[in-house]
Write an enzyme that holds these catalytic residues in place. Structure first.
Site, PDB file in Angstrom:
ATOM      1  N   ASP A 292      -5.616  -3.533  -2.972  1.00 18.67           N
ATOM      2  CA  ASP A 292      -4.539  -3.898  -2.163  1.00 18.67           C
ATOM      3  C   ASP A 292      -3.793  -5.098  -1.240  1.00 18.67           C
ATOM      4  OD1 ASP A 292      -3.339  -3.092   0.207  1.00 18.67           O
ATOM      5  OD2 ASP A 292      -4.524  -0.771   0.232  1.00 18.67           O
TER       6      ASP A 292
ATOM      7  N   SER B 116       0.755  -1.339   0.109  1.00 20.27           N
ATOM      8  CA  SER B 116       0.108   0.120   0.172  1.00 20.27           C
ATOM      9  C   SER B 116       1.034   1.561   0.169  1.00 20.27           C
ATOM     10  CB  SER B 116      -0.859  -0.018   1.665  1.00 20.27           C
ATOM     11  OG  SER B 116      -2.207   0.439   1.196  1.00 20.27           O
TER      12      SER B 116
END
Length: 1522
Positions: A1370, A1252
């Site tokens: 993600d 991320s």
């Protein structure tokens, strides 16, 4: 036209004027008038046409169009729609063409991804199949191949030597059930077809009980029984020899050279029939027995009385048959009358049983004797090879793996106990005085005085009286004489002794034999002389056969010479005291080594002729006494020796001439050994040699006592094996056949020793090569029976590159120990695994076809052992083991292991502990509970839910036992000519030493220097391979530097010797395949290959790395390095252009061109300075300074810890430092503060991984490896994401996500641009969640912005990004802190920064049903005691992070991880507007945390930050002169 009158008047006016200014003004006016009139003429001619065109384009055409439009009728709704949609269309066009430039950077084509992984698949499967063509090696194809494979044990053999050794070779077929008696009379036997079972006789003490035999369930593992009964004697299975392996052991090969070195000759005329019948049974029984063994043996059951002539050979054979060793020593000391007894000779200790029809090839023992005479140096080299293999295979395996060090050192114990060469008291005192009172000045004076005396001795040799200046030492009081005593050999003036042993016989010199040969008129006369009545000439030969060291023979001499000093030492009457004790020390060492005057001289053809007579006589006796159709001793052809044939014309034969030493004399040898001898004083308690340390030489104890100690590695307790007293030696085995000591040598008292350095010993033994024969002879007589049994069963295995040792699911019948080389462990998927992974769609099917069917489990390097688990559990092999490069192994058969386990239960315990340790080390996760409770907070975690790291290439180069990188050899290979290979390699070798690895760099020059005179002969390969194996044991890392042309043999050697090959390339050159790479491909090596791209500055052009890697699918990894050759630092390396002598003119031309460019740039800036504003002017100046007037051409990092060589050395040595940045949205801005603290503490980073926001910050830092540009780009990105208007403009209908992702994509693309992950300066990876295939993806190549965007795609806010049909989200959903992946890549120390949200563990209790209205009221009620119940979105988020929470807890407890947790809980995920505040929090926390670690001593050691250990390699460069 211009009027002529006007011109004339003007000329007149000019001629009348004299003023210069007036002339100039008039000329200017003339030019202006001329231009005006010319332009007016052109205007008059072209004016009408231009006016008509202008009127048509700008008046008539627009008016006609306007009139048409105005006259047309347009509805109002079209006008409204046009005014609304026109800006939208324009915006979409601009967005797609201009603002969405990042969308053109598509992901790699699926074909390119497949090609990227294809080479790994091909390498693995090709190795599994045994060759790159995909065909499994089916073994050897002929007898010759089997034979050539077996004689590799001899090392290199010259063509003529090979022919001499094999011309008497015979083949023999054995039917099933036949038994072959293995003794020295057989020779060197090789199995060429089928297989033989080797059996060992069970001792009588063990034969009465079944406890010594394996259990029935153990023996049922094989189809055949493990025991055999012959003539009532039981034998136990020791080994199973397959085709292509020798039956003979290493010791038995040595005995073929040493036994009956000077053969016994029996005079047939004087031998009576009774004496002829007194031949031992061993010579009468055929080496092959069929099923009626007992019946055939019963016919020979008679009492035999061996004569004196056969006593010594029979004793030697008894030693070779692994009989009672101590009894053999004591019997050899007895007189001959007591040793001759009426005994029935039993079967040998070792027999071979044909389990099926097989064929063997046998080289008779006579071939080795003949080779010893005709080619003594080649035979000596074979003996050296066998001694080395005996040390490496038998001794080293018994010491390091089986723990039988006491049995090995038993050899030295017997040697010291059986003989005693103690010096007289007065010589001991002389040595002590020399050590105590000696000084450099006295040593120099003594040496000068001794040289003067020697020069005078030459003139005083014939003088009747000695020189008065010389010193005489009279030795009179002696009680007994021993070999090596001064009375026997030391040339001093002494009185001779008339007493001698009755068994001693004076041995004639070789010159006398030569004289006898020259006196013979013809070969027939020689034959008659041998068969005549005068047999006394050969009596000395019969007594000069090699005797055991324990026999303590008396002084060579007799009553014929009253004064031995006047006869034997007439050339050295004048000597000093020092030379006397030096000579005494040397002779004492010679006595232990078995070196005599005869043994140091090469054999002559007379001995060969006698040997032929003896062997022929014995063979005739054997055939006449007992005939058997399968006896291999029967001669198929009767040949005469070429020396016995005389012809008038004899064609010259091409003989193999060997280099023989000049002036080979026993006295000369003693003098040379004496010159290299040293005397040392060792204080009490000092350790001379450490266990497993390098041996220094041979020690002779003059005074004091020496302890021989052995430390058990299991209990770490040191044991004293024995004590060496004065007159004994220490370091015998390590000095003569090895270089590492199995024991420690420690002084018990103050020691005075004579020391012979190993360098001197090797140099002189190479000169006097016949010494190795005596060493082998002495060693074979001293070995204990247990070591002999071990030697017979152990096998030496040699594998070539890509050759398979065993395949998966093969029966586990042996344990292997890697002596040198490297092997790779491969696992092939089973059919069930393939069925489970079978694709269901057409797209997946195409992708799965290229998935690897073979997985690399790990690799085995030198010193590793494997196969214990399968042998102990009686299961099949779980994997395939293939050789990466040329490899040598020691094979311990399962049957031998069972026998040793019964005889030595400690071996079973030792191996069981080793296996248990390996299992725990290999699967360290198993010993950890899968479900734990954190003691700090009481929370529970389940590690079964964590995602394991990707396989990838993490197992390549990793040790199968420990999981760490264990490269022993590294090759540096350029891709083309012109690269500074040697300079780069020397710097890398120095860096390896700086990170704590003992390293040596090898070039062709250093290797040739070691080989010496063997550099260019055919022995170079043999000497070179031994040299490389020795270096791999001495150093942790050996670097091979390919500094020769591509066609050089050294370049091929470097490629074949490398565990890891580093390809050196200039990044600015053409990325075509170089000539060295073609050689690498042709060699088809399977070693790990890594590409080193050298850059003059720390900058990589986007897409440059992809151009290099696209054509090189064989490259497993790449590294970017900043390197500029110090020879010419101002220019790039030109790989194509060869060095040109005329370089200075080109340099001057470039300097002139650069100067002109600088001047032009300066004038341009001055011209535009007046017109441009300050902002534009500043921009132009920056561009000019950056690209045109660069003051510093090459960027040099300010921080020393960012050295690229240190980074490469840490990665290759398994000491890499990794940085893992976790995800957390805006909280990830604190990563910048942590990075700042890390840089301030001088901590280097070798690999970076992230998730991320961690993937974004980590990618920017890996791109430039600098914090300043990273800080600027992250701040710019935070400003874009924190803008409310940008986010509102990106909103869309919330079907998949709330935003389109365009602004987010553009923000990431603005930070990374067109760069790819391969272009990052530091190795980098990021993870994402593949929701299409429900797995974790690790991204290490491709466009950076795409995969960073995939790792940051939070579900609901951003749409998933597509990559080859897969939807990526993600990576924090599966692993928010991917530490395990970093650990799998070989990082030893990992700095992990966690900025994720805190896991909410608040207990809930709201009953069995839940009302939504109560939830709303509970949230607004400030007096409620119930916690807020999570919403549906929060529950979905918690569900998505289940695996990540457990992975985070496992990362915290991983060994080698330094865990950071900044205090950023008060900030939300989208608080990008608070950039500066979050950054300051991270900076303060990072500095404080690292300072506390440093103060508490918990900061991990950073390899390379300490000063280098040991001196580095200093290069000599030319001075920088014009």
């Amino acid at each position: 036209m211009v009027d002529g009158t006007y011109v004339n008047s003007s000329v007149e006016a000019i001629s009348g004027e004299a003023d210069t200014a007036a002339v100039a003004e008039l000329a200017n006016q003339m030019v202006m008038n001329f231009l005006y009139e010319s332009s007016s003429w052109l205007a008059q001619s072209t004016g009408p046409f231009l006016w008509k065109g202008f009127r048509f384009l700008f008046l008539r055409l627009p008016s006609s169009l306007l009139v048409y439009l105005i006259n047309g009728t347009v509805p109002f709704y079209l006008v409204v729609l046009g005014s609304v949609f026109t800006p939208i269309i324009v915006y979409l066009i601009l967005r797609s063409r201009v603002l969405s430039a990042y969308s053109r950077l598509k992901g790699d084509n699926e074909d390119e991804v497949i090609d990227k992984k294809k080479q790994l698949v091909n390498d693995s499967e090709a190795m599994l199949m045994g060759g790159p063509d995909g065909k499994r090696r089916s073994g050897f194809s002929s007898y010759l191949d089997e034979f050539l494979s077996a004689i590799k044990i001899f090392g290199y053999l010259d063509k003529l030597v090979f022919h001499e050794l094999t011309k008497s070779m015979r083949t023999q077929r054995l039917e099933q059930g036949e038994v072959m008696l293995l003794d020295d009379s057989v020779g060197f036997a090789i199995v060429v077809e089928g297989g033989l079972h080797i059996y060992h006789k069970i001792a009588h003490s063990q034969g009465s009980t079944r406890e010594s035999m394996p259990l029935p369930e153990d023996r049922s593992f094989d189809s055949n029984e493990d025991d055999l009964t012959i003539n009532g004697e039981r034998f136990q299975l020791l080994n199973k020899v397959k085709a292509g392996n020798p039956v003979s052991s290493l010791v038995s090969i040595l005995k073929l050279f040493t036994d009956n070195h000077t053969p016994t000759v029996v005079d047939s005329s004087k031998s009576s029939p009774k004496q002829s019948a007194q031949v031992p049974i061993r010579q009468l029984i055929s080496p092959f027995l069929d099923g009626n063994v007992e019946r055939n043996k019963a016919t020979l059951n008679m009492k035999q009385v061996p004569t004196a002539e056969y006593e010594i050979p029979s004793a030697e054979r008894a030693g070779s048959n692994v009989s009672s060793f101590t009894q053999q020593l004591y019997e050899s000391m007895l007189p001959k009358d007591h040793a001759a007894e009426d005994v029935r000779e039993p079967l040998p200790e070792i027999v071979a049983y044909a389990a099926s029809d097989c064929a063997i090839a046998v080289i008779p023992a006579s071939s080795f004797k003949r080779l010893m005479v005709k080619y003594p140096r080649s035979a000596s080299q074979i003996i050296q090879v066998i001694l080395t293999k005996l040390y490496r295979v038998t001794f080293q395996t018994a010491h390091s793996y089986l723990g039988l060090t006491k049995e090995i050192m038993h050899t030295e114990v017997v040697l010291n106990n059986s003989t005693n060469f103690e010096l007289p008291y007065y010589l001991q005192e002389a040595i002590l005085r020399k050590i105590k009172n000696g000084s450099k000045e006295s040593s120099v004076q003594e040496s000068i005085h001794r040289a003067t005396l020697r020069s005078k001795n030459v003139h005083a040799h014939n003088s009747p009286t000695p020189n008065k200046i010389s010193r005489h030492i009279a030795l009179e009081s002696r009680d007994q004489y021993n070999p090596g005593d001064l009375l026997s050999n030391v040339p001093l003036s002494r009185k001779g002794s008339k007493t001698a042993s009755s068994s001693s016989v004076s041995i004639p010199r070789i010159s006398s034999l030569r004289h006898q040969k020259e006196a013979a008129s013809s070969p027939l006369a020689t034959l008659r002389r041998l068969e005549g009545n005068d047999s006394q000439n050969f009596a000395p030969l019969s007594s000069s056969s090699p005797m055991s060291v324990s026999e303590k023979p008396s002084v060579v001499g007799g009553g014929a010479h009253d004064n031995i000093s006047q006869i034997s030492f007439s050339s050295a009457l004048e000597e000093t005291e020092e030379s006397s004790w030096r000579m005494a020390l040397v002779e004492s060492m010679f006595g232990y080594l078995g070196i005599t005057n005869e043994s140091i001289m090469p054999p002559t053809e007379d001995l060969l002729f006698l040997n032929n007579r003896a062997s022929s006589g014995s063979s005739v006796c054997s055939v006449s006494s007992y005939s058997h159709p399968q006896t291999i001793n029967q001669d198929l052809f009767r040949c005469l020796s070429p020396e016995l044939v005389r012809t008038k014309k004899k064609a010259p034969r091409q003989k193999y001439t060997e280099e023989m030493p000049i002036n080979v004399d026993f006295n000369t040898a003693k003098e040379e050994f004496a010159e290299g001898l040293e005397t040392l004083f060792i204080p009490s308690g000092a350790t001379i040699v450490e266990q497993n340390g390098n041996n220094k030489g041979l020690y002779y104890i003059v005074s004091g006592e020496l302890l021989v100690c052995w430390k058990n590695e299991e209990d770490n307790i040191e044991y004293v094996l024995y004590t060496v007293k004065p007159g004994g030696i220490a370091g015998y085995l390590a000095s003569l056949i090895g270089f590492k000591s199995f024991v420690s040598l420690r002084a018990k008292t103050d020691l005075y020793v004579g020391f012979l350095p190993i360098e001197v010993l090797e140099r002189l033994c190479d000169k006097y090569f016949m010494i190795y024969l005596k060493i082998a002879e002495t060693l074979t007589k001293l070995l204990s029976p247990k070591i002999l049994k071990l030697d017979y069963a152990l096998e030496w295995i040699h594998l070539e590159a890509s050759e398979t040792l065993f395949n998966q699911n093969d029966p586990a019948n042996a344990i292997y120990v890697v002596l040198n080389g490297r092997l790779r462990q491969l696992h092939q998927k089973s059919k069930n695994e393939e069925r489970l992974s079978r694709p269901t769609t057409q797209r997946k099917k195409r992708k799965d076809d290229n998935q690897p069917n073979v997985q690399v489990v790990g690799e085995y390097s030198q010193g590793c052992s494997f196969g214990e688990v399968e042998v102990l559990t009686a299961m099949n092999r779980v994997s395939t083991v293939v050789a990466v490069r040329d490899t040598e192994l020691a094979r311990i058969p399962r049957t031998l292991f069972e026998v040793l386990a019964l005889e030595h239960p400690s071996i079973m315990i030792r191996v069981s502990r080793l296996v248990a340790h390996k299992i725990l080390q290999r699967s360290s996760d198993i010993r950890e509970p899968t479900k734990i409770v954190n003691s700090a907070n009481g929370y529970r975690y389940d590690f079964n839910l964590t995602i394991p790291p990707s396989a990838g290439t993490s197992s390549w180069g990793n040790n199968s036992d420990g999981g760490s990188i264990s490269y022993k050899t590294i090759t540096i290979l350029p891709i083309t000519y012109g690269l500074p290979v040697e300079e780069f390699a020397n710097k890398l070798v120095s860096t390896f030493r700086q990170v704590g690895r003992s390293t040596i760099g090898l070039t062709q020059c250093t290797t040739l220097k070691h080989l010496g005179r063997h550099a260019f002969d055919k022995l170079a390969n043999l000497k070179q391979s031994g040299y490389f194996a020795e270096l791999e044991e001495l150093y942790e890392l050996v670097v091979y530097i390919a500094d020769t042309p591509v066609k050089s043999s050294w370049t091929s050697t470097c490629i074949s010797q490398g565990d890891c090959i580093l390809l050196l390339a200039d990044a600015s050159s053409d990325p075509e395949i170089g000539e060295f790479e073609r050689l690498l491909i042709n060699n088809r090596t399977t070693a790990r290959t890594e590409l080193l791209l050298l850059h003059p500055e720390r900058y990589v052009e986007p897409g440059l790395t992809h151009k290099w890697l696209r054509k090189r699918t064989w490259v497993h990894q790449h590294h970017h390095m900043q390197f500029v050759s110090s020879q010419n630092p101002s220019e790039r390396v030109d790989s194509k252009a060869p060095p040109i002598p005329g370089a200075p003119p080109n340099l001057i031309g470039r300097l002139k061109k650069r100067e002109r460019l600088n001047q032009l740039t300066k004038r341009t800036q001055e011209n535009f300075a007046r017109l441009l504003p300050d902002s534009i002017k500043l921009t132009v100046e920056n561009i000019s300074m950056k690209y045109i007037q660069k003051k510093q051409k090459y960027y040099t990092p300010v921080s020393a810890h960012k050295n690229d060589f240190l980074r490469l050395a840490r990665i290759l040595s398994g000491q890499a430092i990794g940085l893992v940045l976790g995800g957390g949205g805006a909280r990830g801005i604190s990563h910048l503060g942590i990075l700042k603290a890390i840089e301030e503490h001088g901590i280097p980073i070798d690999m970076i991984g992230g998730t991320s926001i961690g993937s974004f910050v980590g990618g920017l830092y890996a791109k430039d490896y600098d914090l300043v540009p990273t800080y600027g780009r992250v701040k710019k990105f935070a400003g874009r994401i924190g803008s409310i208007w940008r986010m509102l403009s990106d909103l869309t209908w919330p079907v998949t996500s709330y935003t389109t992702g365009h602004e987010f994509n553009r923000g990431i693309w603005k930070a990374f641009g067109d760069i790819r992950i391969e272009d990052f300066w530091i190795q980098y990876y990021c993870n994402s969640t593949n929701i299409t295939e429900s797995m974790q993806e690790i991204h290490t190549f491709g466009y950076a912005w795409r995969y960073v965007r995939a790792s940051m795609s939070l579900a609901g806010i951003l749409p998933p990004i597509t990559d080859n049909g897969n939807m990526l989200l993600d990576g924090g959903y599966l692993d928010n802190l991917p530490v395990l992946e970093m650990k799998a890549r070989g990082c030893k120390t990992i700095f992990a920064v966690d900025v994720g949200s805190v896991d909410d563990r608040t207990p809930m209790d709201y009953g069995d049903s839940l009302n939504g209205f109560w939830i709303v009221l509970n949230r607004w009620n400030p007096f409620s005691k119930h916690p807020n119940v999570p919403s549906m979105a929060e529950i979905q988020m918690r569900l998505g992070y289940v695996a990540s929470v457990n992975a985070l807890e496992k990362a915290k407890t991983t060994q080698g991880v330094v865990y950071f947790r900044p205090p950023i809980e008060d900030y939300a995920t989208l608080d990008f507007a608070k950039f500066e505040e979050i950054y300051q929090v991270g900076t303060a926390y990072g500095a404080t945390f690292l300072h506390e670690l440093e103060q508490n001593g918990k900061l991990p050691r950073i390899p390379g930050n300490e000063p280098a250990n040991g001196p580095g390699i200093h290069l000599l460069h030319r001075r920088n002169s014009i």
